[in-house]
Scaffold this motif. Structure first.
Motif, mmCIF file in Angstrom:
data_model
loop_
_atom_site.group_PDB
_atom_site.id
_atom_site.type_symbol
_atom_site.label_atom_id
_atom_site.label_comp_id
_atom_site.label_asym_id
_atom_site.label_seq_id
_atom_site.Cartn_x
_atom_site.Cartn_y
_atom_site.Cartn_z
ATOM 1 N N ALA A 33 0.703 -1.053 -0.124
ATOM 2 C CA ALA A 33 -0.242 0.130 -0.016
ATOM 3 C C ALA A 33 0.780 1.228 -0.025
ATOM 4 N N ARG A 34 1.856 1.186 0.558
ATOM 5 C CA ARG A 34 2.845 2.116 0.697
ATOM 6 C C ARG A 34 3.595 2.446 -0.606
ATOM 7 N N VAL A 35 4.064 1.196 -1.201
ATOM 8 C CA VAL A 35 4.801 1.150 -2.383
ATOM 9 C C VAL A 35 3.948 2.068 -3.433
ATOM 10 N N ARG A 36 2.557 1.776 -3.414
ATOM 11 C CA ARG A 36 1.884 2.148 -4.635
ATOM 12 C C ARG A 36 1.486 3.886 -4.255
ATOM 13 N N GLN A 37 1.945 4.174 -3.209
ATOM 14 C CA GLN A 37 1.940 5.833 -3.262
ATOM 15 C C GLN A 37 3.234 6.578 -3.408
ATOM 16 N N ASP A 38 4.150 5.745 -3.506
ATOM 17 C CA ASP A 38 5.546 6.213 -3.617
ATOM 18 C C ASP A 38 5.853 6.931 -5.166
ATOM 19 N N PRO A 39 6.166 8.050 -5.193
ATOM 20 C CA PRO A 39 6.546 8.447 -6.731
ATOM 21 C C PRO A 39 7.488 7.996 -7.455
ATOM 22 N N LEU A 40 8.652 7.338 -6.824
ATOM 23 C CA LEU A 40 9.550 6.579 -7.614
ATOM 24 C C LEU A 40 9.138 4.932 -7.865
ATOM 25 N N GLU A 93 17.023 0.808 -3.523
ATOM 26 C CA GLU A 93 17.260 1.457 -2.099
ATOM 27 C C GLU A 93 16.099 1.901 -1.524
ATOM 28 N N ARG A 94 15.279 2.360 -2.418
ATOM 29 C CA ARG A 94 13.893 3.150 -2.139
ATOM 30 C C ARG A 94 12.983 1.727 -1.489
ATOM 31 N N TRP A 95 12.747 0.818 -2.432
ATOM 32 C CA TRP A 95 12.213 -0.298 -1.793
ATOM 33 C C TRP A 95 12.432 -0.755 -0.372
ATOM 34 N N LEU A 96 13.928 -0.754 -0.150
ATOM 35 C CA LEU A 96 14.308 -1.353 0.982
ATOM 36 C C LEU A 96 14.121 -0.372 2.271
ATOM 37 N N GLU A 97 14.169 0.797 1.922
ATOM 38 C CA GLU A 97 13.639 1.911 2.772
ATOM 39 C C GLU A 97 12.214 1.627 3.393
ATOM 40 N N ALA A 123 17.103 -7.799 -2.310
ATOM 41 C CA ALA A 123 17.693 -6.585 -3.237
ATOM 42 C C ALA A 123 18.984 -6.383 -3.873
ATOM 43 N N SER A 124 20.061 -7.294 -3.016
ATOM 44 C CA SER A 124 21.368 -7.151 -3.700
ATOM 45 C C SER A 124 21.309 -8.214 -4.655
ATOM 46 N N THR A 125 20.838 -9.318 -4.511
ATOM 47 C CA THR A 125 20.634 -10.526 -5.358
ATOM 48 C C THR A 125 20.033 -9.799 -6.890
ATOM 49 N N LEU A 126 18.865 -9.408 -6.567
ATOM 50 C CA LEU A 126 18.152 -9.015 -7.942
ATOM 51 C C LEU A 126 18.864 -7.760 -8.693
ATOM 52 N N TRP A 127 19.641 -6.888 -7.729
ATOM 53 C CA TRP A 127 20.449 -5.899 -8.480
ATOM 54 C C TRP A 127 21.478 -6.373 -9.295
ATOM 55 N N GLN A 128 22.102 -7.388 -8.728
ATOM 56 C CA GLN A 128 23.406 -7.800 -9.580
ATOM 57 C C GLN A 128 22.878 -8.663 -10.490
ATOM 58 N N ASN A 129 21.619 -9.336 -10.622
ATOM 59 C CA ASN A 129 21.358 -10.207 -11.625
ATOM 60 C C ASN A 129 20.903 -9.150 -12.586
#
Length: 230
Positions: A33-40, A93-97, A123-129
């Motif tokens: 619900a918070r993610v869906r309101q985040d501008p990024l 980073e924003r997802w983790l925050e 997050a680290s694994t997804l970003w590396q991939n």
């Protein structure tokens, strides 16, 4: 964002058995619900999720599988994330925050101790991939050769940002913009299908191409300026 390829375990100090299915379900629904309101993050998710009810159930199944080893999740999120256009580490980073903020607000210590570390590794694994499958940057940072600056905008802040800049608009044909962030942080959104977002911090710049619909959103007090070239 989730990945079954990494199977993080809970910290030694906390047993996953202390976390309940209800805890994980509440985490997923509150967090997204918070993610869906985040501008990024919101444009990214909204352009790729057609059925949020079904997607939330898939996410619940994923966390139940990851934390409680409960069967029912059979997705393949790693290749799906690798195909998303225009991702940067700032998205993760924003997802983790937002994730850490949510686990803190839920006030379930066993849950926070268990899933925060999992989320960081995920997050680290997804970003590396993602970097492995998308080696070239999709964002233009330097003005093409042969163009000359002819005009500079005022310095824009949250207090004086024109309403038109907050909605889809574009620079006229033949004119290029060099957006420079002087302070704070700004989300730049390309209003394409699907939309793409980029977080720009103080000291960063971005080339805005002619006739490309876009809009900007401040995510912190700050200032930016645009140099126009032709």
């Amino acid at each position: 964002m989730h990945s079954p390829t990494a199977s993080p375990t809970a910290s030694a100090a906390t047993s996953p058995a202390a976390v309940t299915e209800a805890d994980l379900r509440r985490l997923v629904h509150t967090f997204y619900a918070r993610v869906r309101q985040d501008p990024l993050l919101a444009p990214l998710f909204e352009s790729h999720v057609d059925d949020w009810d079904a997607h939330l159930e898939t996410l619940v199944d994923f966390w139940l599988w990851l934390v409680l080893k409960k069967e029912g999740f059979d997705g393949s999120p790693m290749p799906k994330h690798a195909r998303l256009p225009g991702l940067g580490w700032a998205h993760f980073e924003r997802w983790l925050e937002l994730f850490h903020c949510t686990t803190g607000e839920l006030q379930v210590p066993a849950l926070k101790d268990t899933v925060d570390a999992m989320a960081r590794r995920m997050a680290s694994t997804l970003w590396q991939n993602y970097q492995k499958h998308n080696p070239a940057s999709a964002w233009l940072r330097d003005m093409p050769a042969g163009l000359s600056s002819y005009k500079r905008s005022p310095v824009f802040t949250p207090a004086n940002l024109p309403a038109a800049f907050k909605a889809a608009h574009s620079i006229k044909a033949g004119t290029w913009g060099l957006l420079r962030v002087h302070s704070g942080a700004l989300v730049f959104t390309l209003d394409a299908q699907p939309p793409r977002t980029l977080l720009l911090d103080a000291g960063e710049q971005l080339v805005v191409e002619p006739q490309v619909p876009h809009h900007v959103t401040f995510v912190a007090e700050g200032a930016f300026q645009i140099d126009f070239h032709r």
